[in-house]
Write an enzyme that holds these catalytic residues in place. Structure first.
Site, PDB file in Angstrom:
ATOM      1  N   GLU A 291     -22.197  -6.845  -0.631  1.00 24.04           N
ATOM      2  CA  GLU A 291     -21.020  -6.064  -1.003  1.00 24.04           C
ATOM      3  C   GLU A 291     -21.453  -4.601  -0.980  1.00 24.04           C
ATOM      4  O   GLU A 291     -22.449  -4.246  -1.608  1.00 24.04           O
ATOM      5  CB  GLU A 291     -20.561  -6.474  -2.410  1.00 24.04           C
ATOM      6  CG  GLU A 291     -19.281  -5.824  -2.804  1.00 24.04           C
ATOM      7  CD  GLU A 291     -18.856  -6.193  -4.231  1.00 24.04           C
ATOM      8  OE1 GLU A 291     -18.048  -5.451  -4.777  1.00 24.04           O
ATOM      9  OE2 GLU A 291     -19.336  -7.206  -4.775  1.00 24.04           O
TER      10      GLU A 291
ATOM     11  N   LYS B  40     -27.289  -4.479  -9.202  1.00 18.18           N
ATOM     12  CA  LYS B  40     -26.777  -3.199  -8.710  1.00 18.18           C
ATOM     13  C   LYS B  40     -26.083  -2.438  -9.835  1.00 18.18           C
ATOM     14  O   LYS B  40     -26.128  -1.212  -9.863  1.00 18.18           O
ATOM     15  CB  LYS B  40     -25.811  -3.439  -7.546  1.00 18.18           C
ATOM     16  CG  LYS B  40     -26.539  -3.654  -6.241  1.00 18.18           C
ATOM     17  CD  LYS B  40     -25.571  -3.758  -5.085  1.00 18.18           C
ATOM     18  CE  LYS B  40     -25.045  -5.165  -4.976  1.00 18.18           C
ATOM     19  NZ  LYS B  40     -24.277  -5.403  -3.755  1.00 18.18           N
TER      20      LYS B  40
ATOM     21  N   ARG C 218     -32.817 -16.761  -6.777  1.00 18.40           N
ATOM     22  CA  ARG C 218     -32.923 -15.339  -6.515  1.00 18.40           C
ATOM     23  C   ARG C 218     -34.274 -14.815  -6.991  1.00 18.40           C
ATOM     24  O   ARG C 218     -34.929 -15.418  -7.830  1.00 18.40           O
ATOM     25  CB  ARG C 218     -31.767 -14.569  -7.139  1.00 18.40           C
ATOM     26  CG  ARG C 218     -31.658 -14.642  -8.646  1.00 18.40           C
ATOM     27  CD  ARG C 218     -30.626 -13.650  -9.173  1.00 18.40           C
ATOM     28  NE  ARG C 218     -29.363 -13.663  -8.476  1.00 18.40           N
ATOM     29  CZ  ARG C 218     -28.722 -12.572  -8.033  1.00 18.40           C
ATOM     30  NH1 ARG C 218     -29.223 -11.383  -8.217  1.00 18.40           N
ATOM     31  NH2 ARG C 218     -27.579 -12.674  -7.427  1.00 18.40           N
TER      32      ARG C 218
HETATM   33  P1  ATP Z   1     -26.651  -7.898  -7.700  1.00 20.33           P
HETATM   34  O1  ATP Z   1     -26.428  -9.086  -8.575  1.00 20.33           O
HETATM   35  O2  ATP Z   1     -28.024  -7.381  -7.704  1.00 20.33           O
HETATM   36  O3  ATP Z   1     -25.660  -6.820  -7.914  1.00 20.33           O
HETATM   37  P2  ATP Z   1     -25.256  -9.205  -5.663  1.00 20.33           P
HETATM   38  O4  ATP Z   1     -25.594 -10.627  -5.524  1.00 20.33           O
HETATM   39  O5  ATP Z   1     -23.999  -8.858  -6.343  1.00 20.33           O
HETATM   40  O6  ATP Z   1     -26.488  -8.432  -6.248  1.00 20.33           O
HETATM   41  P3  ATP Z   1     -24.523  -8.863  -2.960  1.00 20.33           P
HETATM   42  O7  ATP Z   1     -24.247  -7.603  -2.284  1.00 20.33           O
HETATM   43  O8  ATP Z   1     -23.401  -9.785  -3.221  1.00 20.33           O
HETATM   44  O9  ATP Z   1     -25.251  -8.473  -4.292  1.00 20.33           O
HETATM   45  O10 ATP Z   1     -25.730  -9.623  -2.279  1.00 20.33           O
HETATM   46  C1  ATP Z   1     -25.848  -9.855  -0.901  1.00 20.33           C
HETATM   47  C2  ATP Z   1     -26.740 -11.025  -0.679  1.00 20.33           C
HETATM   48  O11 ATP Z   1     -28.023 -10.801  -1.261  1.00 20.33           O
HETATM   49  C3  ATP Z   1     -26.189 -12.269  -1.320  1.00 20.33           C
HETATM   50  O12 ATP Z   1     -26.220 -13.312  -0.366  1.00 20.33           O
HETATM   51  C4  ATP Z   1     -27.106 -12.558  -2.465  1.00 20.33           C
HETATM   52  O13 ATP Z   1     -27.248 -13.922  -2.639  1.00 20.33           O
HETATM   53  C5  ATP Z   1     -28.412 -11.908  -2.035  1.00 20.33           C
HETATM   54  N1  ATP Z   1     -29.162 -11.454  -3.198  1.00 20.33           N
HETATM   55  C6  ATP Z   1     -28.759 -10.583  -4.138  1.00 20.33           C
HETATM   56  N2  ATP Z   1     -29.688 -10.451  -5.101  1.00 20.33           N
HETATM   57  C7  ATP Z   1     -30.717 -11.261  -4.767  1.00 20.33           C
HETATM   58  C8  ATP Z   1     -31.978 -11.585  -5.351  1.00 20.33           C
HETATM   59  N3  ATP Z   1     -32.383 -11.026  -6.491  1.00 20.33           N
HETATM   60  N4  ATP Z   1     -32.774 -12.470  -4.707  1.00 20.33           N
HETATM   61  C9  ATP Z   1     -32.394 -13.019  -3.557  1.00 20.33           C
HETATM   62  N5  ATP Z   1     -31.222 -12.772  -2.952  1.00 20.33           N
HETATM   63  C10 ATP Z   1     -30.376 -11.906  -3.542  1.00 20.33           C
HETATM   64 MG    MG Z   2     -22.310 -10.135  -5.437  1.00 20.22          MG
END
Ligand code: ATP
Ligand code: MG
Length: 561
Positions: free
Chosen positions: A41, A276, A266
Site C-alpha cells: 500500500e 509503517k 512476518r
Molecule cells: P505494516 O504493517 O508494516 O504497515 P503492511 O503489511 O501494512 O505493513 P503493505 O504495504 O500492505 O504493508 O505490505 C506489502 C507486503 O509486504 C504485504 O504482502 C505484506 O505481507 C508484506 N509485509 C509487510 N510487512 C512485512 C514483514 N514484517 N515481514 C514480511 N512481509 C511483510
Molecule cells: Mg497492509
C-alpha cells in the site's frame, strides 16, 4: 556448478513456500506457470520486513522463470502519495529486482471490481446497509457470541442495485451507506459476518481523480486483484490466514480464477519497530530526520546507512521463511553486513578524535608516499600510497599517560608501529594551561620503513594515523540503535527511543584517498568500523560520513558461545 554445490545452494534456499511451488510446477498446476506479486500500500516507505516479502516473491519468480508483479494497493484515496510510489519502485530495484514491463495498480481495476460487486448484488449475495459504522460493530457480535442480522439485509435485489448505483454516482454523503456481502452473521470466523465491500468516500484519488465516490475495502479488492492478474501463488503474511475463507468465498461466488494463498510469518526484528504507522510517527514527530534517516529500518534508511543489497539478501536467506511468528536478532542483520564488507570494503585510515604528533627527527619538508594494501581479504584489491610527513595525527585514546602494562598503544617511552609507516617512540607530552594533552613529540626509526623491523624487535601496538598537511576534514556520524529495548510489544515504543542514537564528530581527519569516496561505497576505517559518504548531506568541502556498522560483532560472539 557441480551437483553438490547446486544441492547445497538449493538447500540454503529451501523453504516451505518454495517447496509448494516446486510441487505445483512438477504437477503442472496452473499450467506450470509461476505468477507472483508484491502488493504494497503506498502509504509509507518500505521497511526491512517488506524486503523479506520482496526477496521471497521476486526471488522465487526469478528462480522459476515466472514473473512477479509490483502492484500498488491504492484503494485508500486519502492516505496515498506519489512520493511513496516512487520510493517503493526505487527500493525494489535497488534490491536487485526488475519491475517488469508494467507496474500494476489496484485502482486500474476499480471498474472491474465494481462490476464484481454488482454481480454479487444481482445474485442476492450483497446488500446496501443503512446502519451506522457503530451499529455495524455492535451487530457484529464477538468471538464468543454470534452476530445479529441487519434489518436491511433482506432488501430486494432491485432496491440494492438502485442504491449501489446511487452510492457510486455520489448521491449520498460519506458514511450514509456501505455495501456488505451477505454471508453468515453467525460464522465463527468474524471475517465472514457480512463484511463491508464498499464505502462512500468523496475523496480525490491520485490516479482516478474524482471519478469515484465509493472505494472498495482492502478485503474485497485484494483477492480479486490477484485473480484478475492471474496470480498463481498469493504469498502473504500470517494475519491473512483468517481472511482466506472470505477470499475463497468471493472467488467462488464470482466464478473467477482462483489464486492459491500461502501465508508465512512476518519478519520482526529486535530493537526495531516495523509498522509503517509507527515509522510515520517517528518521521512526523521528528524523532528522526526523515523516512531515509540512516537509523530507520526502512530500505532507503538502510541504504543510506551503508547496507548493501547483498547483505540484506544474505540475511533473508539465513532467516528463512517459516509458518510461525518469531523475532530475529538485529545483530544478525549487522553481522551479514560485516561479512559482506569484510570481503569487499577497501581499508583506509581515518582519525576520528585527532591528537597531534610531531616526529622530531623527521626531515622538515619531506613527504614520503608509503605503500598501503587496500584489502588483506581480497588479493585483487591492490595497493595505494599514503603520504607520510613530520606532523601526523593519531587517535586521542591511542595515547595514555602513566599507562598500565596492558595498554599496548602509545605512552611515554614506549614504541608502537604506525601502520604501513614506521616504529615511533613517544618522548614528550605537551599540555595546554588546563593540563589537556595537545601534542606528542615522538621520534621515528628510519630502519623500520613499512612498519617492520629487521632486528627482530617487536612492538605490541599498531596505530592508524593521517598526515596533517594531507588530511581531509570530515564530519563523521556514529550511529547506535534507535531503541534501547529489544522487544517493544508492551508499552509505548516511543518510551524506548535511544537518546544517544547518533554521535556527531566534527573534526575528523581522513587520508587523502577518500576525496573520491562516493555514497553507498563502504570503506573500513581501520580499527573503527565501516563507513560511507552520506548520500544526502555530504558536499564537496564538507564531507559527511556515516558509520554503517562497527567492527564489534555481537552476533558472532553470541553464536560462538
Ligand atoms: P505494516 O504493517 O508494516 O504497515 P503492511 O503489511 O501494512 O505493513 P503493505 O504495504 O500492505 O504493508 O505490505 C506489502 C507486503 O509486504 C504485504 O504482502 C505484506 O505481507 C508484506 N509485509 C509487510 N510487512 C512485512 C514483514 N514484517 N515481514 C514480511 N512481509 C511483510
Ligand atoms: Mg497492509
Amino acid at each position: 556448478m557441480n551437483n553438490n554445490n547446486q544441492e547445497e545452494q538449493n538447500l540454503s534456499k529451501a523453504n516451505f513456500v518454495r517447496n509448494i511451488i516446486i510441487d505445483d510446477v512438477k504437477n503442472n498446476k496452473h499450467n506450470g506457470k509461476v505468477v507472483l506479486r508484491f502488493p504494497p500500500e503506498p502509504n509509507g516507505y518500505l521497511h526491512i520486513g517488506h524486503a523479506k516479502s520482496i526477496c521471497l516473491n521476486f526471488g522465487l519468480a526469478k528462480e522459476f522463470h515466472g514473473s512477479c508483479n509490483l502492484r500498488f494497493d491504492d484503494t485508500n484515496p486519502t492516505k496515498e502519495e506519489e512520493e511513496y510510489i516512487e520510493s517503493i519502485k526505487n527500493d525494489v530495484q535497488w534490491l536487485g529486482f526488475g519491475l517488469g514491463e508494467k507496474i500494476f495498480y489496484t485502482s486500474d481495476y476499480f471498474e472491474q471490481l465494481y462490476s464484481f460487486a454488482l454481480q454479487l448484488v444481482k445474485a442476492g449475495k450483497a446488500y446496501v446497509e443503512d446502519l451506522t459504522a457503530e451499529e455495524i460493530r455492535e451487530y457484529r457480535g464477538t468471538l464468543k457470541e454470534p452476530g445479529k442480522e441487519s434489518p436491511y439485509r433482506n432488501r430486494s435485489i432491485e432496491e440494492n442495485i438502485d442504491l449501489l448505483e446511487k452510492m457510486k454516482n455520489g448521491d449520498f454523503e460519506d458514511g450514509k451507506h456501505v455495501l456488505r456481502a451477505k454471508i453468515d452473521m453467525a460464522s465463527p470466523n468474524i471475517n465472514l459476518r457480512d463484511p463491508v465491500l464498499y464505502r462512500i468516500q468523496k475523496a480525490h484519488h491520485h490516479r482516478t481523480g474524482d471519478r469515484w465516490s465509493i472505494y472498495p475495502m482492502y478485503d474485497f479488492a485484494h483477492g480479486q486483484s490477484d485473480s484478475i492478474e492471474g496470480i498463481t501463488h498469493s504469498v502473504c503474511t500470517l494475519e491473512f490466514e483468517d481472511h482466506r475463507p472470505l477470499y475463497d468465498w468471493f472467488i467462488e461466488q464470482l466464478g473467477i480464477h482462483h489464486p492459491q494463498q500461502i501465508e508465512f510469518a512476518r519478519l520482526n526484528l529486535s530493537y526495531t519497530v516495523m509498522s509503517k504507522r509507527k515509522l510515520l510517527q517517528l518521521v512526523e514527530e521528528k524523532y528522526v530526520e526523515g523516512w531515509d534517516d540512516p537509523r530507520m529500518p526502512t530500505i532507503s534508511g538502510l541504504r543510506r546507512r551503508g547496507f548493501t543489497p547483498a547483505s540484506i539478501k544474505d540475511f533473508m536467506e539465513r532467516i528463512g521463511v517459516a509458518k510461525a511468528d518469531s523475532s530475529v536478532d538485529v545483530a544478525l542483520l549487522e553481522h551479514c553486513l560485516r561479512e559482506d564488507l569484510n570481503k569487499n570494503a577497501p581499508r583506509v585510515m581515518a582519525v576520528l578524535r585527532p591528537l597531534r604528533v610531531v616526529i622530531t627527527n623527521y626531515p622538515e619538508n619531506q613527504v614520503e608516499e608509503l605503500e598501503a594494501e587496500n584489502n588483506p581479504e581480497d588479493e585483487t584489491a591492490g595497493t595505494r600510497t599514503m603520504p607520510f610527513s613530520k606532523v601526523i595525527y593519531i587517535e586521542q585514546d591511542d595515547f595514555m599517560e602513566d599507562a598500565p602494562k596492558k595498554f599496548f598503544r602509545l605512552s611515554q617511552g614506549r614504541e608502537v608501529r604506525l601502520k604501513h609507516a614506521y616504529y615511533v617512540t613517544c618522548n614528550e607530552v605537551i599540555k595546554n594551561e588546563n593540563g589537556d594533552i595537545i601534542e606528542l613529540q615522538c621520534s621515528y626509526d628510519p630502519a623500520t620503513k613499512g612498519g617492520w623491523s629487521d632486528d627482530g624487535r617487536k612492538v605490541k601496538g599498531t596505530l592508524h594515523w593521517v598526515s596533517e598537511q594531507h588530511a581531509l576534514k570530515a564530519t563523521v556520524r556514529l550511529y547506535d540503535r534507535l531503541f534501547t529495548k529489544a522487544n517493544m510489544n508492551k508499552g509505548d515504543f516511543k518510551e524506548f527511543i535511544n537518546p544517544d542514537s547518533v554521535e556527531v564528530l566534527e573534526n575528523c581527519l581522513l587520508e587523502p584517498s577518500l576525496s573520491t569516496a562516493k555514497a553507498e561505497i563502504n570503506y573500513q576505517f581501520l580499527r573503527q568500523g565501516y563507513f560511507c559518504v552520506d548520500s544526502k548531506d555530504s558536499k564537496e568541502g564538507a564531507l559527511i560520513f556515516n558509520r554503517s556498522v562497527s567492527l564489534k560483532d555481537s552476533w558472532a560472539n553470541q553464536a560462538k558461545k
